[in-house]
Write an enzyme that holds these catalytic residues in place. Structure first.
Site, short mmCIF file in Angstrom:
data_model
loop_
_atom_site.label_atom_id
_atom_site.label_comp_id
_atom_site.label_asym_id
_atom_site.label_seq_id
_atom_site.Cartn_x
_atom_site.Cartn_y
_atom_site.Cartn_z
N ARG A 80 0.87 -1.18 0.00
CA ARG A 80 0.00 0.00 0.00
C ARG A 80 0.90 1.23 0.00
O ARG A 80 1.97 1.22 0.64
CB ARG A 80 -0.89 -0.02 1.25
CG ARG A 80 -1.87 1.13 1.27
CD ARG A 80 -2.84 1.01 2.43
NE ARG A 80 -3.58 2.24 2.58
CZ ARG A 80 -4.22 2.59 3.69
NH1 ARG A 80 -4.21 1.79 4.73
NH2 ARG A 80 -4.88 3.73 3.73
N HIS A 81 0.49 2.27 -0.70
CA HIS A 81 1.31 3.49 -0.73
C HIS A 81 1.61 3.98 0.69
O HIS A 81 0.87 3.67 1.64
CB HIS A 81 0.56 4.60 -1.50
CG HIS A 81 -0.74 4.97 -0.86
ND1 HIS A 81 -0.80 5.82 0.22
CD2 HIS A 81 -2.00 4.57 -1.10
CE1 HIS A 81 -2.07 5.95 0.60
NE2 HIS A 81 -2.82 5.19 -0.18
N ASN B 191 -4.38 10.80 4.67
CA ASN B 191 -4.43 9.75 5.69
C ASN B 191 -4.42 10.36 7.09
O ASN B 191 -5.12 9.89 7.99
CB ASN B 191 -3.23 8.79 5.58
CG ASN B 191 -3.29 7.90 4.35
OD1 ASN B 191 -2.26 7.54 3.80
ND2 ASN B 191 -4.50 7.55 3.91
N ARG C 194 0.28 9.31 -4.87
CA ARG C 194 0.79 8.61 -3.68
C ARG C 194 1.41 7.25 -4.01
O ARG C 194 2.34 6.81 -3.35
CB ARG C 194 -0.30 8.49 -2.62
CG ARG C 194 -1.64 7.90 -3.07
CD ARG C 194 -2.71 8.27 -2.03
NE ARG C 194 -4.04 7.68 -2.19
CZ ARG C 194 -5.00 8.19 -2.94
NH1 ARG C 194 -4.75 9.25 -3.70
NH2 ARG C 194 -6.20 7.64 -2.97
N GLU D 195 -7.70 4.04 -6.59
CA GLU D 195 -8.51 3.73 -5.40
C GLU D 195 -10.00 3.85 -5.71
O GLU D 195 -10.40 4.54 -6.67
CB GLU D 195 -8.09 4.68 -4.26
CG GLU D 195 -8.81 4.47 -2.93
CD GLU D 195 -8.72 3.03 -2.38
OE1 GLU D 195 -8.97 2.06 -3.15
OE2 GLU D 195 -8.45 2.87 -1.19
N HIS E 195 -3.79 0.77 -3.24
CA HIS E 195 -4.49 1.52 -2.19
C HIS E 195 -5.22 0.53 -1.27
O HIS E 195 -5.30 -0.66 -1.57
CB HIS E 195 -5.51 2.45 -2.83
CG HIS E 195 -4.92 3.40 -3.82
ND1 HIS E 195 -4.66 4.71 -3.53
CD2 HIS E 195 -4.53 3.22 -5.12
CE1 HIS E 195 -4.14 5.31 -4.60
NE2 HIS E 195 -4.06 4.42 -5.58
#
Ligand code: F6P
Length: 407
Positions: free
Chosen positions: A215-216, A222, A263, A288, A357
């Site tokens: 995942r990034h 976030n 990202r 995403e 994502h």
């Protein structure tokens, strides 16, 4: 035993996945202790003449010199395959375009004894073709070209092959394979073909030797629990990307697949930098989940400003579709397509890396590891760990691994 021997003849235009399929067959048959060898015309040609055979004109059917050279290579491989099966070999795979009737008739007349199974690879997806060509021109034979000239020459080469391409017709043992979707389009058998069920299964199975599903790194969104958008990595996220790069430094990762979002790209770049020879390929399929009218909102804002949306999603998270956006259920087909494209373009490389994502990685994970749909939206997808997935016919492994952030 004679009846346990087989010639497999690959057929298809350049960059249609023939070598990937041939390698996969060899690997799987070998695992089953069936002695298999690939006779690849391109590899032999490159060994004999690296530079001059990369020009498109070499493949012009009117170029008698070029045609004679290619014919000589084809014959050499046919003889080698003959000798291999005459001794201890069991399956000889002839990996070349073999698109003309003339060439196939020659093969049929020269390969005596064991039956012949033709596997014709078909795939006309323009995006996949463009990406395959980029991988092809990374071969040393194109080193003397500028990138654009290399692409042009490869495309022209394909066009020359198109002029002599005759798809396989009835009356032979053949499988026509959609090599992107691993689907058999048509098949016909006129002989008993040894190992047929096994071969058929290998062709149709999505198999991955080592998928690094990441995942990034942490983003500004976030930090605020905001969803969607196209936020940058925070300093912490950048440190995660660097730590990942160090972690994978000594592993060979030929391609890193990301989404189109910053990202994922920002996470991939430092990894690519520490690799000797690696490329980043962005796929919109790995973007995403589109949260429609909720894009860029925080979960709290959604709960306060759109309580109906919030509670409806809570009730059935898998099937819920954001107004003007997507849901897990409606993402499935594009994620599956992204996985197929990534597997196709990775040929048989040992490591495939996807940087995705939260929702995307849940869907990718569930593609290989069965989860009830209602459980998929709750699979744990942390940012300081990654999943290592092996999903072959004889092995399934799902490991959540931590990388060292203090590096
Ligand atoms: O919060 C990060 C994120 O990737 C969002 O962009 C996305 O909407 C969400 O996760 C998906 O997770 P969930 O389905 O649990 O809301």
């Amino acid at each position: 035993m004679e009846n346990q021997k087989l010639y497999v003849i690959m057929v298809g235009l350049p960059a249609r996945g023939k070598s990937t399929i041939a390698n996969r067959l060899k690997e799987n048959l070998t695992k089953d202790s069936i002695k298999t060898r690939i006779f690849n015309n391109g590899a032999l040609r490159r060994r004999l003449d690296l530079k001059n055979t990369s020009f498109a004109e070499f493949y012009d059917p009117r170029n008698t010199e070029g045609a004679a050279f290619r014919e000589r290579i084809a014959l050499m491989n046919l003889e080698r395959a003959n000798r291999y099966l005459a001794k201890h070999g069991q399956v000889a795979i002839l990996d070349a375009t073999n698109v003309s009737i003339k060439r196939r008739n020659k093969i049929i007349s020269l390969l005596k004894g064991p039956p012949l199974l033709f596997i014709e690879c078909i795939n006309d997806d323009p995006e996949i073709l463009a990406a395959s060509i980029l991988r092809k021109i990374a071969h040393a034979e194109f080193n003397h070209f500028e990138k654009e000239a290399a692409i042009l020459n490869f495309r022209k080469r394909i066009d020359y092959y198109k002029t002599i391409y005759a798809p396989i017709r009835e009356g032979r043992n053949f499988i026509k394979l959609d090599s992107l979707n691993n689907q058999i389009i048509q098949e016909e058998l006129v002989d008993d073909i040894p190992y047929y069920d096994r071969i058929r299964d290998f062709l149709m199975t999505d198999s991955v030797k080592s998928l690094l599903l990441i995942r990034h790194g942490e983003t500004y969104f976030n930090l605020e629990n905001r969803i969607g958008g196209d936020s940058d990595l925070t300093e912490g996220g950048k440190a995660q990307a660097k730590a990942l790069a160090m972690y994978f430094k000594n592993k060979k990762i030929p391609v890193i697949f990301t989404s189109n979002k910053k990202r994922t790209l920002q996470t991939a770049e430092p990894i690519k930098e520490l690799q000797k020879n690696s490329a980043i390929i962005q796929f919109g399929e790995f973007n995403e989940i589109d949260s429609g009218i909720c894009e860029c909102m925080s979960y709290r804002e959604i709960r306060e400003q759109m309580p109906d949306v919030y509670s409806a999603r809570k009730r059935d998270k898998y099937n819920y579709i954001y107004p003007q956006g997507e849901g897990y259920s409606s993402m499935k087909s594009r994620i599956d397509m992204g996985i197929k494209k990534a597997l196709y373009l990775s040929s048989n490389s040992d490591n495939i890396m996807i940087i995705g994502h939260q929702a995307v990685n849940r869907m990718i994970l569930s593609h290989f590891l069965y989860r009830r749909p209602e459980d998929v939206p709750y699979i744990y997808i942390p940012q300081d760990k990654f999943y290592h997935i092996v999903a072959t016919q004889d092995k399934k492994l799902f490991q959540l691994k931590k990388y060292n952030i203090s590096l």
